[in-house]
Design a protein around this motif. Structure first.
Motif, PDB file in Angstrom:
ATOM      1  N   VAL A  58       0.688  -1.270  -0.096  1.00  0.00           N
ATOM      2  CA  VAL A  58       0.026  -0.099  -0.222  1.00  0.00           C
ATOM      3  C   VAL A  58       0.992   1.246   0.106  1.00  0.00           C
ATOM      4  CG1 VAL A  58      -0.197   0.191   2.501  1.00  0.00           C
ATOM      5  CG2 VAL A  58      -2.243   0.918   0.936  1.00  0.00           C
ATOM      6  N   ALA A  59       2.051   1.051   0.539  1.00  0.00           N
ATOM      7  CA  ALA A  59       3.012   2.299   0.493  1.00  0.00           C
ATOM      8  C   ALA A  59       3.451   2.626  -0.973  1.00  0.00           C
ATOM      9  CB  ALA A  59       4.150   2.025   1.236  1.00  0.00           C
ATOM     10  N   GLU A  60       3.460   1.657  -1.767  1.00  0.00           N
ATOM     11  CA  GLU A  60       3.823   1.749  -2.986  1.00  0.00           C
ATOM     12  C   GLU A  60       2.737   2.313  -3.921  1.00  0.00           C
ATOM     13  OE1 GLU A  60       5.201  -2.152  -3.813  1.00  0.00           O
ATOM     14  OE2 GLU A  60       6.918  -1.853  -2.806  1.00  0.00           O
ATOM     15  N   ALA A  61       1.523   2.279  -3.561  1.00  0.00           N
ATOM     16  CA  ALA A  61       0.275   2.558  -4.254  1.00  0.00           C
ATOM     17  C   ALA A  61       0.329   3.975  -4.669  1.00  0.00           C
ATOM     18  CB  ALA A  61      -0.747   1.906  -3.792  1.00  0.00           C
ATOM     19  N   THR A  62      -0.047   4.338  -5.880  1.00  0.00           N
ATOM     20  CA  THR A  62      -0.191   5.915  -6.147  1.00  0.00           C
ATOM     21  C   THR A  62      -1.675   5.882  -6.624  1.00  0.00           C
ATOM     22  OG1 THR A  62       0.404   5.270  -8.494  1.00  0.00           O
ATOM     23  CG2 THR A  62       1.955   5.910  -6.969  1.00  0.00           C
ATOM     24  N   SER A  63      -2.340   4.862  -6.642  1.00  0.00           N
ATOM     25  CA  SER A  63      -4.193   5.101  -6.595  1.00  0.00           C
ATOM     26  C   SER A  63      -4.902   3.890  -6.389  1.00  0.00           C
ATOM     27  CB  SER A  63      -4.387   5.158  -8.316  1.00  0.00           C
ATOM     28  OG  SER A  63      -3.902   3.800  -8.961  1.00  0.00           O
ATOM     29  N   ALA A  64      -6.212   4.018  -6.163  1.00  0.00           N
ATOM     30  CA  ALA A  64      -6.855   2.947  -5.768  1.00  0.00           C
ATOM     31  C   ALA A  64      -6.795   1.828  -6.770  1.00  0.00           C
ATOM     32  CB  ALA A  64      -8.266   3.431  -5.675  1.00  0.00           C
ATOM     33  N   THR A  65      -6.574   2.036  -7.838  1.00  0.00           N
ATOM     34  CA  THR A  65      -6.582   0.935  -9.069  1.00  0.00           C
ATOM     35  C   THR A  65      -5.391   0.148  -8.876  1.00  0.00           C
ATOM     36  OG1 THR A  65      -7.947   2.363 -10.540  1.00  0.00           O
ATOM     37  CG2 THR A  65      -6.653   0.572 -11.490  1.00  0.00           C
ATOM     38  N   ASP A  66      -4.125   0.694  -8.358  1.00  0.00           N
ATOM     39  CA  ASP A  66      -3.178   0.101  -8.040  1.00  0.00           C
ATOM     40  C   ASP A  66      -3.517  -1.077  -7.113  1.00  0.00           C
ATOM     41  OD1 ASP A  66      -1.732   1.545  -9.774  1.00  0.00           O
ATOM     42  OD2 ASP A  66      -0.852   2.858  -8.392  1.00  0.00           O
ATOM     43  N   ILE A  67      -4.058  -0.744  -6.283  1.00  0.00           N
ATOM     44  CA  ILE A  67      -4.454  -1.673  -4.989  1.00  0.00           C
ATOM     45  C   ILE A  67      -5.427  -2.745  -5.435  1.00  0.00           C
ATOM     46  CG2 ILE A  67      -5.707  -1.888  -2.810  1.00  0.00           C
ATOM     47  CD1 ILE A  67      -4.835   0.962  -1.989  1.00  0.00           C
ATOM     48  N   THR A  68      -6.421  -2.361  -6.255  1.00  0.00           N
ATOM     49  CA  THR A  68      -7.539  -3.507  -6.425  1.00  0.00           C
ATOM     50  C   THR A  68      -7.042  -4.092  -7.708  1.00  0.00           C
ATOM     51  OG1 THR A  68      -8.702  -1.709  -7.988  1.00  0.00           O
ATOM     52  CG2 THR A  68      -9.286  -2.007  -5.651  1.00  0.00           C
ATOM     53  N   ASN A  69      -5.906  -3.882  -8.482  1.00  0.00           N
ATOM     54  CA  ASN A  69      -5.508  -4.617  -9.449  1.00  0.00           C
ATOM     55  C   ASN A  69      -4.943  -5.775  -8.944  1.00  0.00           C
ATOM     56  OD1 ASN A  69      -6.483  -3.486 -11.662  1.00  0.00           O
ATOM     57  ND2 ASN A  69      -4.828  -2.092 -12.114  1.00  0.00           N
ATOM     58  N   ASP A  70      -4.474  -5.762  -7.597  1.00  0.00           N
ATOM     59  CA  ASP A  70      -3.547  -7.009  -6.920  1.00  0.00           C
ATOM     60  C   ASP A  70      -4.656  -7.476  -6.047  1.00  0.00           C
ATOM     61  OD1 ASP A  70      -2.147  -8.502  -4.874  1.00  0.00           O
ATOM     62  OD2 ASP A  70      -0.644  -7.134  -4.753  1.00  0.00           O
ATOM     63  N   PRO A  71      -4.939  -8.849  -6.790  1.00  0.00           N
ATOM     64  CA  PRO A  71      -5.956  -9.880  -6.126  1.00  0.00           C
ATOM     65  C   PRO A  71      -5.823  -9.926  -4.605  1.00  0.00           C
ATOM     66  CG  PRO A  71      -5.108 -10.947  -8.110  1.00  0.00           C
ATOM     67  CD  PRO A  71      -4.230  -9.385  -7.738  1.00  0.00           C
ATOM     68  N   ARG A  72      -4.643 -10.009  -4.131  1.00  0.00           N
ATOM     69  CA  ARG A  72      -4.365 -10.214  -2.739  1.00  0.00           C
ATOM     70  C   ARG A  72      -4.813  -8.931  -1.995  1.00  0.00           C
ATOM     71  NH1 ARG A  72       1.332 -12.615  -0.298  1.00  0.00           N
ATOM     72  NH2 ARG A  72       0.521 -12.970   1.974  1.00  0.00           N
ATOM     73  N   MET A  73      -4.231  -7.748  -2.368  1.00  0.00           N
ATOM     74  CA  MET A  73      -4.863  -6.675  -1.749  1.00  0.00           C
ATOM     75  C   MET A  73      -6.425  -6.346  -2.045  1.00  0.00           C
ATOM     76  SD  MET A  73      -1.459  -4.102  -2.708  1.00  0.00           S
ATOM     77  CE  MET A  73      -1.937  -2.982  -1.327  1.00  0.00           C
ATOM     78  N   LEU A  74      -6.788  -6.553  -3.085  1.00  0.00           N
ATOM     79  CA  LEU A  74      -8.098  -6.389  -3.129  1.00  0.00           C
ATOM     80  C   LEU A  74      -9.088  -7.236  -1.971  1.00  0.00           C
ATOM     81  CD1 LEU A  74     -10.913  -5.688  -4.698  1.00  0.00           C
ATOM     82  CD2 LEU A  74     -10.430  -7.457  -6.338  1.00  0.00           C
ATOM     83  N   ASP A  75      -8.614  -8.471  -1.982  1.00  0.00           N
ATOM     84  CA  ASP A  75      -9.210  -9.308  -1.109  1.00  0.00           C
ATOM     85  C   ASP A  75      -9.209  -8.787   0.286  1.00  0.00           C
ATOM     86  OD1 ASP A  75     -10.263 -12.026  -0.397  1.00  0.00           O
ATOM     87  OD2 ASP A  75      -8.347 -12.016   1.154  1.00  0.00           O
ATOM     88  N   TYR A  76      -8.007  -8.245   0.545  1.00  0.00           N
ATOM     89  CA  TYR A  76      -7.791  -7.460   2.007  1.00  0.00           C
ATOM     90  C   TYR A  76      -8.937  -6.537   2.157  1.00  0.00           C
ATOM     91  CZ  TYR A  76      -5.200  -5.389   5.766  1.00  0.00           C
ATOM     92  OH  TYR A  76      -4.950  -4.668   7.079  1.00  0.00           O
ATOM     93  N   VAL A  77      -9.159  -5.514   1.071  1.00  0.00           N
ATOM     94  CA  VAL A  77     -10.058  -4.393   1.221  1.00  0.00           C
ATOM     95  C   VAL A  77     -11.415  -5.103   1.479  1.00  0.00           C
ATOM     96  CG1 VAL A  77     -11.149  -2.648   0.085  1.00  0.00           C
ATOM     97  CG2 VAL A  77      -8.487  -3.010   0.204  1.00  0.00           C
ATOM     98  N   GLN A  78     -11.743  -5.973   0.647  1.00  0.00           N
ATOM     99  CA  GLN A  78     -13.101  -6.530   0.828  1.00  0.00           C
ATOM    100  C   GLN A  78     -13.427  -7.376   1.979  1.00  0.00           C
ATOM    101  OE1 GLN A  78     -12.499  -9.152  -2.687  1.00  0.00           O
ATOM    102  NE2 GLN A  78     -13.898  -7.932  -3.908  1.00  0.00           N
ATOM    103  N   THR A  79     -12.254  -7.958   2.735  1.00  0.00           N
ATOM    104  CA  THR A  79     -12.546  -8.615   3.768  1.00  0.00           C
ATOM    105  C   THR A  79     -12.716  -7.682   4.936  1.00  0.00           C
ATOM    106  OG1 THR A  79     -11.287 -10.565   3.322  1.00  0.00           O
ATOM    107  CG2 THR A  79     -11.551 -10.144   5.492  1.00  0.00           C
ATOM    108  N   ALA A  80     -11.819  -6.641   5.197  1.00  0.00           N
ATOM    109  CA  ALA A  80     -11.845  -5.532   5.999  1.00  0.00           C
ATOM    110  C   ALA A  80     -13.069  -4.780   6.112  1.00  0.00           C
ATOM    111  CB  ALA A  80     -10.757  -4.550   5.749  1.00  0.00           C
TER     112      ALA A  80
END
Length: 734
Positions: free
Chosen positions: A269-291
């Protein structure tokens, strides 16, 4: 002076009773008895229904005589109704009859058969416990593999060092979700030594991006070496691989996986410059959906929009994500901003941990609950393989398939076994060395097959237990009867509650005991066995139990057969153990289990001996019969309902024929007045009653001059035995 040339009834009784074992052995050796017994033992196992049983006169009459019902042998229809009664149902036909001999007869046979189940409660508990334990084992295994790799990667300076180390090679491939079983060493080596700047290199042309990512995780040159001053992996690469390995190998929300996911999130998340950067990573997307408790079917683009678009968030009715991220309305970050600050990361981590572990833990609990519920309704392998509800069943909720639970419990990956293979495993006979499951050479599948009770046609069958279900039920009823004899009110209630606790424990253990050692080393079980048969548990040591269960029941000189109390042999015979002390189906029988066969034979010997004694002196027969039945008498009606016991009672207390014409309750009151029923388990008290009976029997029947009467009249007799004089003396002193 009165003289007699005949033995008194009590003396005749003592001659037989003082060495009962010898007396019975003599009877057993008689040619007719021996022949009839051999016929019974050879043919009772061939009987499968009550009609066949009552139609085999020789077999049926033997059994009827054994239980004192010889006079009813003609009443086949009546006795068939008795045999088909449930002896464990207090309202069944056999139990509704006043004479308890009918209930005893029904208990000796099992025409209804034991319950056929895919799994016993104990088997199901073993599976679900192993399933739950597998998750802890998973964490241990993951940590072990991580530690091994981390400890050894620093020693690797050539690609061959890695590729030729089975444990490290498997670790690397598993970390990227690649098939470690079918990936060749040569191919892996080519990937690891690929030039990633060359679009035609093996890694770049691989069918999955995972191969390229694998190559990027190492620093091997094209010749497989590591450049001077470099290592096969940097510490960051090793750490990234650790996070990937934990992620791909974890199947439930362990603390280990929770922490790994959190580390992964904070790093990326420290490397992300946009929300899309986060959701393009399945593992990070899963983290957000779970949280945030979002549906996993929600589009990644929609999740991203919820993180930066006020308008979209308000439209969808969830603006919470906006507070946890710092993206501008165009999905960019303002100069100097990061996707999350420290407080946002901390708050989100707390939400994630709660939801991740809670949801996934519920999934494990739901899988166990689903398994327990559904396995109870499984009657065949087909049911087992199709036992989950349809996808639209409101009770299904995506719950783990029950075969997945069973497979995981035994360390089997569901993806590694086809339905056809699983069916053949479950239909295999584990006791047949040539069966399909034993030919696999994999103990996991053998243990899986043992956990179920399917026959070769895939149907649920009767489980092989240490003690068959109906036999256990009989012992349970006898235990309860022993523990509540002659009690009433609060005492009876308390004793019944305590007895039922022991019964439940005993039944549960009978489903899990697999060998003799487990049984005899558990004093709670052996005490239960002893007390159910009216035996003082303190009179039998563990070593004695061991010797008895080690005995050969077919050898008259074996330890158990040398015991004066034949009930010990009957206890041993009631269990399904082979000569090595392990479970065996060879003792199951059909309508009568081995222990009941032995009990029937013993009863037949005793009945025959009593009848033979009765041919010369009916009083001896009645005395022997009473002595045998006394420990099992539980109330006055047991005496009133048995012609022989009633005759013993009326003779013992000089009651006229008018007694039997009285109201039944008055008769019962008389029995309770004259006999201390709760002492009938005391051999000394029973002997006192026998002495009284024999003295009065002789007087009333003039079979010999009554020693009691002679003493009362002051006469003597040189022919009166010392035993009889002792009996009279004891009778008078009582």
């Amino acid at each position: 002076m009165t003289t007699t040339s005949t033995l008194s009834t009590y003396t005749s009784y003592l001659i037989v009773n003082r060495d009962m074992k010898t007396s019975l052995s003599r009877v057993a050796s008689e040619s007719t008895v021996s022949s009839d017994t051999a016929y019974y033992e050879a043919n009772i196992g061939k009987i499968t229904n009550a009609d066949d049983f009552v139609d085999d006169y020789r077999l049926f009459s033997y059994a009827m005589k054994a239980y004192g019902l010889e006079d009813m042998t003609y009443a086949k229809a009546f006795m068939k109704k008795v045999l088909e009664s449930d002896p464990n149902d207090s309202s069944s036909f056999a139990n509704s009859l006043t004479d308890s001999r009918y209930a005893d007869f029904a208990k000796a046979y099992n025409f209804s058969g034991d319950t056929k189940v895919a799994q016993t409660t104990a088997q199901a508990d073993t599976v679900t416990t192993a399933y739950q334990d597998s998750f802890d084992s998973e964490v241990t295994n993951i940590q072990s593999e991580v530690s091994y790799f981390n400890a050894n990667i620093g020693k690797v300076d050539n690609v061959d060092d890695l590729v030729n180390n089975d444990e490290m090679r498997t670790y690397v491939l598993n970390a990227f979700g690649l098939d470690a079983t079918y990936t060749s060493k040569s191919y892996l080596k080519q990937v690891l030594t690929s030039d990633l700047d060359d679009p035609d290199s093996v890694a770049n042309k691989a069918s999955s991006d995972s191969w390229k990512q694998l190559a990027e995780a190492f620093n091997f040159q094209s010749d497989g070496t590591v450049a001077d001053g470099e290592t096969a992996q940097t510490s960051d690469q090793t750490d990234d691989l650790r996070l990937d390995y934990i992620y791909t190998q974890s199947t439930y929300p362990s603390n280990l996986l929770t922490q790994a996911n959190q580390e992964y999130w904070e790093k990326h998340v420290a490397e992300a410059t946009s929300a899309t950067d986060i959701t393009n990573d399945p593992r990070m997307l899963d983290y957000v959906q779970t949280a945030f408790g979002l549906r996993d079917t929600m589009l990644a683009s929609s999740v991203a929009s919820m993180m930066y678009s006020q308008t979209f968030a308000e439209t969808i009715g969830n603006t919470k994500l906006l507070d946890y991220f710092n993206f501008q309305s165009d999905d960019t970050l303002a100069d100097g901003d990061t996707a999350q600050n420290a407080d946002q990361i901390s708050s989100l981590a707390s939400m994630y941990k709660t939801n991740f572990q809670g949801d996934q833990a519920d999934a494990v609990s739901d899988a166990v609950s689903n398994y327990t519920t559904r396995i109870a309704n499984v009657t065949s392998v087909d049911d087992f393989l199709t036992s989950n509800a349809d996808d639209d069943d409101e009770n299904n909720n995506g719950t783990t398939e029950i075969w997945d639970v069973a497979l995981r419990a035994y360390g089997i990956d569901p993806d590694d076994v086809s339905t056809a293979k699983l069916r053949k495993v479950l239909e295999s006979d584990v006791d047949d060395k040539k069966s399909y499951v034993n030919q696999l050479g994999d103990d996991r599948y053998v243990e899986l097959a043992k956990a179920f009770n399917f026959d070769s046609d895939g149907n649920a069958t009767t489980p092989l237990l240490a003690q068959s279900e109906h036999v256990t039920a009989d012992y349970a009823n006898e235990y309860l009867s022993q523990k509540t004899r002659f009690l009433d009110g609060t005492e009876e209630t308390d004793a019944k509650d305590a007895a039922n606790d022991e019964i439940e424990y005993y039944k549960t253990q009978m489903e899990s005991i697999t060998n003799v050692d487990q049984l005899v080393s558990n004093s709670r079980l052996t005490d239960f066995l002893a007390e159910s048969q009216g035996i003082d548990p303190d009179s039998v040591t563990e070593d004695q139990w061991k010797q008895m269960f080690d005995s050969d029941l077919d050898d008259p000189d074996s330890y158990v057969n040398q015991q004066s109390n034949s009930k010990f042999a009957e206890i041993v015979a009631s269990f399904n153990f082979d000569s090595d002390g392990n479970l065996t189906p060879d003792t199951l029988g059909t309508v009568q289990q081995r222990g009941d066969v032995l009990k029937t034979v013993n009863n037949y010997y005793e009945q025959t001996m009593e009848e033979e004694q009765g041919d010369s002196n009916e009083g001896v027969r009645l005395a022997l019969y009473f002595q045998r039945k006394a420990p099992d008498i539980t109330n006055a009606y047991d005496i009133l309902g048995d012609t022989a016991l009633l005759q013993f009672f009326t003779t013992s207390f000089s009651l006229s024929s008018y007694f039997s014409s009285q109201d039944l309750d008055k008769q019962a009151a008389s029995v309770e007045k004259f006999i201390d029923l709760d002492k009938l388990g005391d051999p000394d008290y029973v002997e006192t009653l026998v002495q009284r009976f024999t003295a009065l029997y002789d007087t009333q029947n003039s079979t010999t001059d009554s020693p009691a009467l002679d003493i009362l009249q002051g006469t003597t007799s040189s022919s009166i035995s010392a035993d009889t004089l002792l009996a009279v003396a004891q009778l008078n002193s009582g």
